[in-house]
Design a protein around this motif. Structure first.
Motif, PDB file in Angstrom:
ATOM      1  N   ALA A  63       0.839  -1.202   0.000  1.00 52.22           N
ATOM      2  CA  ALA A  63       0.000   0.000   0.000  1.00 52.22           C
ATOM      3  C   ALA A  63       0.877   1.256   0.000  1.00 52.22           C
ATOM      4  O   ALA A  63       0.586   2.228  -0.710  1.00 52.22           O
ATOM      5  CB  ALA A  63      -0.933   0.006   1.205  1.00 52.22           C
ATOM      6  N   ARG A  64       1.960   1.248   0.768  1.00 55.22           N
ATOM      7  CA  ARG A  64       2.893   2.392   0.796  1.00 55.22           C
ATOM      8  C   ARG A  64       3.523   2.591  -0.582  1.00 55.22           C
ATOM      9  O   ARG A  64       3.602   3.711  -1.087  1.00 55.22           O
ATOM     10  CB  ARG A  64       3.968   2.160   1.842  1.00 55.22           C
ATOM     11  N   ALA A  65       3.967   1.502  -1.202  1.00 56.63           N
ATOM     12  CA  ALA A  65       4.585   1.592  -2.525  1.00 56.63           C
ATOM     13  C   ALA A  65       3.565   2.060  -3.570  1.00 56.63           C
ATOM     14  O   ALA A  65       3.890   2.866  -4.444  1.00 56.63           O
ATOM     15  CB  ALA A  65       5.174   0.240  -2.919  1.00 56.63           C
ATOM     16  N   ARG A  66       2.331   1.569  -3.481  1.00 57.88           N
ATOM     17  CA  ARG A  66       1.282   1.990  -4.416  1.00 57.88           C
ATOM     18  C   ARG A  66       1.040   3.501  -4.294  1.00 57.88           C
ATOM     19  O   ARG A  66       0.949   4.209  -5.307  1.00 57.88           O
ATOM     20  CB  ARG A  66      -0.018   1.223  -4.161  1.00 57.88           C
ATOM     21  N   ALA A  67       0.990   3.995  -3.066  1.00 59.55           N
ATOM     22  CA  ALA A  67       0.788   5.429  -2.854  1.00 59.55           C
ATOM     23  C   ALA A  67       1.960   6.235  -3.415  1.00 59.55           C
ATOM     24  O   ALA A  67       1.763   7.288  -4.028  1.00 59.55           O
ATOM     25  CB  ALA A  67       0.614   5.717  -1.365  1.00 59.55           C
ATOM     26  N   GLU A  68       3.192   5.735  -3.231  1.00 59.01           N
ATOM     27  CA  GLU A  68       4.366   6.418  -3.786  1.00 59.01           C
ATOM     28  C   GLU A  68       4.297   6.469  -5.307  1.00 59.01           C
ATOM     29  O   GLU A  68       4.587   7.506  -5.905  1.00 59.01           O
ATOM     30  CB  GLU A  68       5.652   5.701  -3.379  1.00 59.01           C
ATOM     31  N   LEU A  69       3.935   5.347  -5.937  1.00 62.81           N
ATOM     32  CA  LEU A  69       3.846   5.311  -7.392  1.00 62.81           C
ATOM     33  C   LEU A  69       2.762   6.253  -7.902  1.00 62.81           C
ATOM     34  O   LEU A  69       2.958   6.947  -8.907  1.00 62.81           O
ATOM     35  CB  LEU A  69       3.577   3.882  -7.879  1.00 62.81           C
ATOM     36  N   GLU A  70       1.629   6.286  -7.222  1.00 64.22           N
ATOM     37  CA  GLU A  70       0.542   7.179  -7.637  1.00 64.22           C
ATOM     38  C   GLU A  70       0.926   8.643  -7.450  1.00 64.22           C
ATOM     39  O   GLU A  70       0.635   9.479  -8.293  1.00 64.22           O
ATOM     40  CB  GLU A  70      -0.733   6.851  -6.869  1.00 64.22           C
ATOM     41  N   ARG A  71       1.605   8.942  -6.356  1.00 59.96           N
ATOM     42  CA  ARG A  71       1.968  10.320  -6.050  1.00 59.96           C
ATOM     43  C   ARG A  71       3.146  10.809  -6.881  1.00 59.96           C
ATOM     44  O   ARG A  71       3.123  11.903  -7.431  1.00 59.96           O
ATOM     45  CB  ARG A  71       2.298  10.435  -4.554  1.00 59.96           C
ATOM     46  N   ASP A  72       4.205   9.980  -6.981  1.00 68.07           N
ATOM     47  CA  ASP A  72       5.464  10.432  -7.559  1.00 68.07           C
ATOM     48  C   ASP A  72       5.783   9.860  -8.934  1.00 68.07           C
ATOM     49  O   ASP A  72       6.723  10.310  -9.576  1.00 68.07           O
ATOM     50  CB  ASP A  72       6.621  10.104  -6.616  1.00 68.07           C
ATOM     51  N   GLY A  73       5.046   8.852  -9.354  1.00 73.87           N
ATOM     52  CA  GLY A  73       5.307   8.248 -10.659  1.00 73.87           C
ATOM     53  C   GLY A  73       6.714   7.688 -10.752  1.00 73.87           C
ATOM     54  O   GLY A  73       7.211   7.043  -9.828  1.00 73.87           O
ATOM     55  N   ALA A  74       7.383   7.971 -11.871  1.00 71.19           N
ATOM     56  CA  ALA A  74       8.722   7.439 -12.123  1.00 71.19           C
ATOM     57  C   ALA A  74       9.734   7.890 -11.075  1.00 71.19           C
ATOM     58  O   ALA A  74      10.713   7.190 -10.813  1.00 71.19           O
ATOM     59  CB  ALA A  74       9.188   7.843 -13.515  1.00 71.19           C
ATOM     60  N   ALA A  75       9.532   9.032 -10.460  1.00 74.16           N
ATOM     61  CA  ALA A  75      10.471   9.527  -9.447  1.00 74.16           C
ATOM     62  C   ALA A  75      10.563   8.557  -8.265  1.00 74.16           C
ATOM     63  O   ALA A  75      11.631   8.420  -7.658  1.00 74.16           O
ATOM     64  CB  ALA A  75      10.064  10.913  -8.965  1.00 74.16           C
ATOM     65  N   ALA A  76       9.480   7.875  -7.937  1.00 77.16           N
ATOM     66  CA  ALA A  76       9.511   6.893  -6.845  1.00 77.16           C
ATOM     67  C   ALA A  76      10.473   5.762  -7.186  1.00 77.16           C
ATOM     68  O   ALA A  76      11.200   5.272  -6.322  1.00 77.16           O
ATOM     69  CB  ALA A  76       8.117   6.344  -6.585  1.00 77.16           C
ATOM     70  N   ILE A  77      10.501   5.380  -8.427  1.00 76.48           N
ATOM     71  CA  ILE A  77      11.390   4.308  -8.869  1.00 76.48           C
ATOM     72  C   ILE A  77      12.822   4.818  -8.951  1.00 76.48           C
ATOM     73  O   ILE A  77      13.757   4.162  -8.504  1.00 76.48           O
ATOM     74  CB  ILE A  77      10.924   3.747 -10.225  1.00 76.48           C
ATOM     75  N   GLU A  78      13.002   6.008  -9.504  1.00 78.53           N
ATOM     76  CA  GLU A  78      14.337   6.579  -9.659  1.00 78.53           C
ATOM     77  C   GLU A  78      15.050   6.747  -8.322  1.00 78.53           C
ATOM     78  O   GLU A  78      16.264   6.607  -8.254  1.00 78.53           O
ATOM     79  CB  GLU A  78      14.276   7.926 -10.380  1.00 78.53           C
ATOM     80  N   ARG A  79      14.312   7.054  -7.283  1.00 76.40           N
ATOM     81  CA  ARG A  79      14.937   7.181  -5.959  1.00 76.40           C
ATOM     82  C   ARG A  79      15.484   5.854  -5.468  1.00 76.40           C
ATOM     83  O   ARG A  79      16.458   5.801  -4.726  1.00 76.40           O
ATOM     84  CB  ARG A  79      13.915   7.694  -4.938  1.00 76.40           C
ATOM     85  N   THR A  80      14.837   4.769  -5.887  1.00 77.13           N
ATOM     86  CA  THR A  80      15.196   3.443  -5.396  1.00 77.13           C
ATOM     87  C   THR A  80      16.132   2.705  -6.345  1.00 77.13           C
ATOM     88  O   THR A  80      17.093   2.088  -5.913  1.00 77.13           O
ATOM     89  CB  THR A  80      13.913   2.604  -5.202  1.00 77.13           C
ATOM     90  N   VAL A  81      15.840   2.777  -7.627  1.00 72.01           N
ATOM     91  CA  VAL A  81      16.594   2.036  -8.643  1.00 72.01           C
ATOM     92  C   VAL A  81      17.065   3.030  -9.700  1.00 72.01           C
ATOM     93  O   VAL A  81      16.427   3.154 -10.744  1.00 72.01           O
ATOM     94  CB  VAL A  81      15.725   0.943  -9.293  1.00 72.01           C
TER      95      VAL A  81
END
Length: 62
Positions: free
Chosen positions: A43-61
Motif C-alpha cells: 500500500a505504501r509503494a502503491r501510494a508512492e507510485l501514484e503520487r510520484d510516478g517514475a520519481a519513486a522508482i528513480e529514488r530506489t533504482v
C-alpha cells in the motif's frame, strides 16, 4: 574504430537508461526498497507510485 568525430561526440548528449523505463508494480517497488511485500508495504509503494510516478522508482533504482 568509431566514425564519430570528437566534436560530434561532445555535441551529442548521452542516452541514459534508467529503471523507470519499464512498468513497475507496487510489489516490485516494495521489494526493491528492501521491504517484505506485506499488505502495508505494498500500500505504501502503491501510494508512492501514484503520487510520484517514475520519481519513486528513480529514488530506489537509479
Amino acid at each position: 574504430m568509431s566514425s564519430t568525430s570528437p566534436e560530434q561526440a561532445a555535441a551529442t548528449p548521452p542516452v541514459w537508461r534508467t529503471g523507470a523505463e519499464q512498468p513497475w508494480d507496487p510489489e516490485d517497488l516494495a521489494m526493491a526498497q528492501g521491504r517484505d511485500p506485506t499488505p502495508e508495504n505494498i500500500a505504501r509503494a502503491r501510494a508512492e507510485l501514484e503520487r510520484d510516478g517514475a520519481a519513486a522508482i528513480e529514488r530506489t533504482v537509479p
